[in-house]
Write an enzyme that holds these catalytic residues in place. Structure first.
Site, short mmCIF file in Angstrom:
data_model
loop_
_atom_site.label_atom_id
_atom_site.label_comp_id
_atom_site.label_asym_id
_atom_site.label_seq_id
_atom_site.Cartn_x
_atom_site.Cartn_y
_atom_site.Cartn_z
N SER A 189 0.41 -1.01 0.04
CA SER A 189 -0.02 0.03 -0.04
C SER A 189 0.94 0.94 0.13
CB SER A 189 -0.64 0.14 0.83
OG SER A 189 -1.55 0.61 0.96
N ASP A 343 -10.17 -3.31 -5.10
CA ASP A 343 -9.07 -3.05 -4.67
C ASP A 343 -8.77 -0.99 -5.61
OD1 ASP A 343 -7.14 -1.02 -3.62
OD2 ASP A 343 -5.69 -2.86 -3.95
N HIS A 373 -8.17 -5.20 -0.40
CA HIS A 373 -6.62 -4.02 -0.32
C HIS A 373 -6.86 -4.26 1.66
CE1 HIS A 373 -4.23 -0.97 -0.86
NE2 HIS A 373 -4.48 -0.77 0.66
#
Ligand SMILES: *[C@@H]1O[C@H](CO)[C@@H](O)[C@H](O)[C@H]1NC(C)=O
Ligand SMILES: *[C@@H]1O[C@H](CO)[C@@H](O)[C@H](O)[C@H]1NC(C)=O
Length: 399
Positions: A189, A343, A373
């Site tokens: 991320s 995501d 995610h």
């Protein structure tokens, strides 16, 4: 009495409806995930309410609770774990205990959390690094960095780069028994964003002689120029990272002023002067057919007030690695990108895969069809181990 019961039932049903999220059919262990989402949604809404009342900034409240799930550096039968600093940046170091005849691989890991949250000490990150060190027989450095809202770009980038530079010195590598030709960076991320950014910087940095062999990017955020990609459209309300939260994180990376967040959500945060950059994030030309299906490409819409002048970091390649030109991409090491179907950041990762391949970089792309995610950190769910294994298996053969 009867009225009270009816009232209670009504409140219960409304609350359940409010936190319940229908999930796609191919999601594994849907009830477990639904439960986790309901809990986190309720907590987040409570925190947002506290922010609305002026009690505490959302990210500060979350960080306070994250501290409760941090674990001290604790060695186990396989791995010695210590906290130290590299160039004054706190890092956690994992060194395998088993004897090694030769120098070890080195992996520099950067945690996620939207540049606002997280730490190497969070139990899920601690597990991931420990597990990686043990399976790869590698020295894993899990770095911390200063976070928003207290610190904004480029502090996060610079902290990570400072720690990485220190790790890449001959003295430190020798001290930990690391092979200078077998070093990788990795992150998830916002950590994937920082990993991609430091890998680019390092490839052009004449001061650092030791270079990376690999970069591993797990559902990375790579650009904020176009917040209307197919993945943003399809998953804008998917829990865990809805579009509103993604815009909040991006905005917090640069400023505490919430007007940037609003402009990001309208996709009107840049002016026509930045039009030359759109080719780097043009999903119409960079996404495979499968991910474009059912979507119409809209030409960029421009805002009037120039936020990019106020926050030049927005379009800085150190914040948005997808905005690098091909010459910069050409210098990058072998790359692993993991993306998830559900995501908003999916298409950032996929477009980077296309751009890197076009620039001649060797890329392995793993797309998790039932992924979402943060899933690699959800250690109570099977999907987490599937994703961890993909990621570690690639490093096993490549690093
Ligand atoms: C130590 O390593 C072995 C072999 O990889 C593994 O089975 C065991 O679970 C590990 N122990 C811990 C505490 O992780
Ligand atoms: C994006 O790519 C499409 C072709 O795939 C092209 O028609 C369009 O002009 C491009 N837009 C920008 C802003 O580069």
């Amino acid at each position: 009495m009867g009225k009270k019961i009816i009232l209670l039932l009504t409140v219960g049903v409304l609350a359940a409806y409010y936190v319940y999220t229908p999930l796609p059919d191919n999601i594994e262990e849907p009830w477990k995930l639904t439960w986790m989402i309901a809990v986190s949604k309720s907590i987040t809404n409570l925190f947002m309410f506290a922010e609305f009342l002026g009690i505490s900034h959302l990210m500060n409240t979350v960080m306070f609770f994250i501290a409760l799930i941090e674990v001290p550096p604790t060695s186990d039968e396989n791995v010695t774990v210590t906290d130290t600093t590299f160039n004054n940046i706190p890092v956690r170091v994992y060194v395998p205990k088993r004897q090694s005849e030769s120098l070890r691989r080195g992996l520099f890991f950067i945690h996620g959390g939207g540049w606002c949250l997280g730490s190497a000490a969070m139990s899920s990150y601690d597990f991931l690094s420990r597990h990686t060190a043990n399976r790869l027989d590698a020295v894993v450095i899990s770095t911390n960095y200063r976070l928003a809202p207290k610190h904004h770009f480029p502090t996060q980038f610079e902290d990570v780069y400072a720690a990485l530079s220190s790790f890449l010195s001959s003295d430190v590598l020798e001290q930990y028994g690391v092979d200078p030709t077998r070093i990788g960076v990795a992150g998830d991320s916002a950590g994937g964003n920082l990993a991609a950014a430091v890998a680019q910087q390092l490839s052009e940095d004449p001061k650092i002689k030791i270079k990376l062999k690999t970069q591993s990017l797990i559902y990375p955020a790579l650009q904020n120029l176009d917040m209307d990609l197919p993945s943003y459209r399809e998953n804008s309300h998917f829990p865990i990272l809805p579009k509103s939260l993604a815009a909040r994180y991006w905005s917090e990376y640069f400023t505490t002023d919430r007007s940037l967040e609003k402009a990001l959500l309208l996709n009107q945060h840049v002016t026509a002067e930045s039009s030359h950059l759109f080719k780097f994030v043009n999903w119409s030309s960079l996404l495979p057919e499968k991910f474009k299906r059912g979507h119409v490409y809209n030409a960029p819409s421009y805002g009037s007030s120039d936020l990019t002048q106020k926050y030049p970091g927005l379009l800085d390649v150190r914040a948005a690695p997808l905005l690098a030109d091909d010459a910069r991409l050409r210098g990058l090491p072998r790359t692993y990108v993991m993306t998830c179907q559900y995501d908003v950041l999916r298409d950032d990762g996929i477009m980077y895969v296309t751009r890197l391949r076009d620039a001649g970089v060797e890329v392995t792309h793993t797309h998790v069809e039932d992924g979402y995610h943060r899933a690699i950190l959800f250690l109570d769910l099977k999907i987490s181990y599937r994703m961890i294994n993909h990621y570690v298996d690639w490093l096993m053969v490549t690093l």
